[in-house]
Design an enzyme around this catalytic site. Structure first.
Site, PDB file in Angstrom:
ATOM      1  N   ASP A   1       0.872  -0.891  -0.207  1.00 55.95           N
ATOM      2  CA  ASP A   1       0.101  -0.755  -0.307  1.00 55.95           C
ATOM      3  C   ASP A   1       0.474   1.424   0.450  1.00 55.95           C
ATOM      4  O   ASP A   1       1.847   1.107  -0.544  1.00 55.95           O
ATOM      5  CB  ASP A   1      -0.940   0.062   1.416  1.00 55.95           C
TER       6      ASP A   1
ATOM      7  N   HIS B   1      -3.255   6.095   4.006  1.00 56.67           N
ATOM      8  CA  HIS B   1      -4.225   4.956   3.430  1.00 56.67           C
ATOM      9  C   HIS B   1      -3.967   3.695   4.352  1.00 56.67           C
ATOM     10  O   HIS B   1      -4.192   2.949   4.869  1.00 56.67           O
ATOM     11  CB  HIS B   1      -3.828   5.236   1.983  1.00 56.67           C
TER      12      HIS B   1
ATOM     13  N   SER C   1     -11.299  -0.942  -0.156  1.00 56.84           N
ATOM     14  CA  SER C   1      -9.882  -0.904   1.103  1.00 56.84           C
ATOM     15  C   SER C   1     -10.014  -0.685   2.604  1.00 56.84           C
ATOM     16  O   SER C   1      -9.547  -1.342   3.494  1.00 56.84           O
ATOM     17  CB  SER C   1      -8.795   0.827   1.136  1.00 56.84           C
TER      18      SER C   1
END
Length: 518
Positions: A154, A193, A347
């Site tokens: 990620d 994120h 996600s």
């Protein structure tokens, strides 16, 4: 021939092979000056292992100012960079030309992938995701184990966050964007994120601090997305390979886009064969179109639920969905002084499943195929369509309290059959038929293990009774070496399964293994 008599040779085919003219083991350092993040002016070229160095094969055929800027020997590809002033036509002409060269299996653009999340206004409140999947009940049995490792491929992860620091060891991971061994976010305000995803899967539970992640698994960070939330196929594929080689039991891919690519397909196949369960987000377009990499058969594809258990309006869906999990307004770790924040997306649903997988592995020793079946067998039907929930909402309590092979599915028992044979050259192929042991298996896994100095490929047909060919098949595993795997959920058992082993290049002995799971 050796092995179970359910294997029968359908034909010994003498076919023209599909070949035309032609910590970081396997990943070589990028050329200095290679830009991080998306690499839209690059073409990835896959080269058969039988040819040796991919760089040597491709460099003989480079046009103009194009240059090889990256090589991954394990996955068998190189990245070719075209100058900024080059036209799209130049790279398209190169793709057409290079794929006609000996030993070249494919050429494709270095597609861009994005973090799959949907932001909303800051919302603070109690968590609901662990309770919705009964993680709080599972915690009475286990909080998870540091012997289980979840790799987050990620953005970078803020590994010194108070709810994450205990889950990282000395080796924090690797930065494939900046090519160094520190996967910490470059810009904390923008790069949140990966930290949010890591906190959902394995934020430290029962530590008097912040949130409770689904499992107390160890974490590794493979930074493959930049602070903008995007990254190239090559960076992500390299990170997946690295995670598998560094012992990741679960690899979390909360990212997607770019469509089907052979490079990414080969990466997730490699990781599965190395013993990693790859869990991936279905996508946030709100339509019947599961994004890649989730749509690859090797990946566990995850759709997102709202707090009331309905399918989130942004969640993609389709027949590839394996499991559903809460993804809307999920509270987790943040990179700024806020420290915790709610955001939404597939996600967020994906690391919920990764965390549950970590809890299950803390209790039971399972292969990726067995773990995948176990999570599906112990999932809860919440009344959505199969295309929306797959086997159902993942359930942590069921996953840790139910012995593998005795889940909520059709029994969970398995049977394995093998056959051994050999191919003599690139003009040889063998076709086998396989008679089913079970009337309605939940999954079949076909593995091919061939010589290390050759390139054998695997093709499978179901439901037709006809031998597949290199041009007509239902499933194909077509990596640059002779280790291949095909996973089929809920296979069609109306006729025998048919399997083709084809020599793209080279000769030698091979073994086909078929595992059915009820």
């Amino acid at each position: 021939m050796t092995g179970n008599p359910t294997f029968n040779r359908r034909a010994f085919l003498k076919l023209s092979a599909a070949a035309g003219l032609t910590g970081m083991a396997g990943v070589t350092t990028a050329t200095p000056g290679r830009s991080p993040g998306p690499k839209e002016n690059e073409v990835l070229v896959g080269v058969s292992k039988a040819a040796g160095s991919p760089r040597r094969v491709v460099e003989e055929h480079l046009p103009g100012k194009a240059r090889v800027v990256h090589e991954n020997k394990t996955l068998g590809y190189v990245a070719v960079e075209f100058p900024d002033e080059a036209s799209d036509e130049a790279s398209e002409n190169f793709i057409s030309a290079i794929t006609s060269r000996k030993h070249v299996k494919y050429a494709e653009r270095n597609a861009t992938h994005e973090a799959l999340y949907t932001t909303n206004d800051p919302q603070y409140g109690s968590q609901y995701a662990p309770q919705q999947v009964n993680a709080d009940v599972a915690w009475d049995t286990t909080l998870g184990s540091s012997n289980v490792t979840i790799a987050v491929v990620d953005q970078g992860v803020k590994y010194d966050h108070p709810d994450l620091s205990a889950q990282f060891g000395t080796d924090k991971g690797y930065d494939f964007v900046d090519t160094d061994d520190d996967p910490y976010p470059d810009v904390l305000a923008d790069e949140y994120h990966g930290t949010h995803v890591a906190g959902i899967a394995a934020g430290t539970t029962d530590n008097d601090e912040g949130i409770g992640g689904i499992s107390n698994s160890s974490l590794l960070s493979g930074r493959a997305l930049s602070e903008s939330g995007s990254g190239s196929t090559s960076d992500i594929a390299d990170a997946i390979e690295w995670a598998a080689d560094n012992g990741a039991d679960v690899i979390n891919l909360s990212l997607g886009g770019g469509g089907y690519t052979s490079t990414m397909k080969n990466a997730v196949s490699y990781a599965t064969q190395q013993g990693s369960l790859v869990v991936a987000a279905a996508g946030n377009d709100g339509r019947r179109n599961v994004s890649y990499p989730a749509a690859y058969s090797e990946c566990v594809a995850i759709s997102a639920l709202d707090p009331d258990g309905s399918l989130a309006n942004y969640s993609n869906y389709g027949p590839e969905i394996d499991l559903a999990a809460p993804g809307t307004n999920v509270l987790s770790c943040w990179t700024t002084s806020t420290e915790y924040k709610e955001i939404s997306g597939t996600s967020m649903a994906t690391p919920v499943v990764s965390g549950v997988a970590g809890l299950a592995l803390a209790q039971y020793d399972m292969s990726p195929a067995d773990l995948r079946s176990h999570l599906k067998n112990t999932a809860v039907d919440i009344g959505l369509k199969d295309t929306e929930q797959g086997a159902g909402r993942v359930d942590a309590a069921n996953a840790v309290e139910t012995q593998p092979g005795g889940g909520g599915g059709s029994g969970g028992s398995s049977t394995t059959s093998t056959v051994d044979d050999s191919l003599t050259s690139s003009s040889d192929s063998d076709c086998w038929s396989y008679a089913w042991e079970y009337s309605s298996p939940s999954q079949v896994v076909v593995d091919l293990s061939g010589p290390s100095d050759a390139d054998f490929d695997l093709y499978v047909d179901e439901g037709s009774g006809q031998c597949p060919t290199t041009n007509n098949y239902d499933y194909r595993s077509w990596s640059t070496d002779s280790t291949e795997q095909i996973v089929i959920d809920n296979p069609d058992t109306s006729t025998d399964l048919t399997v083709l082993v084809d020599s793209y290049s080279g000769s030698g002995s091979y073994t086909v293994t078929i595992t059915e799971t009820q």
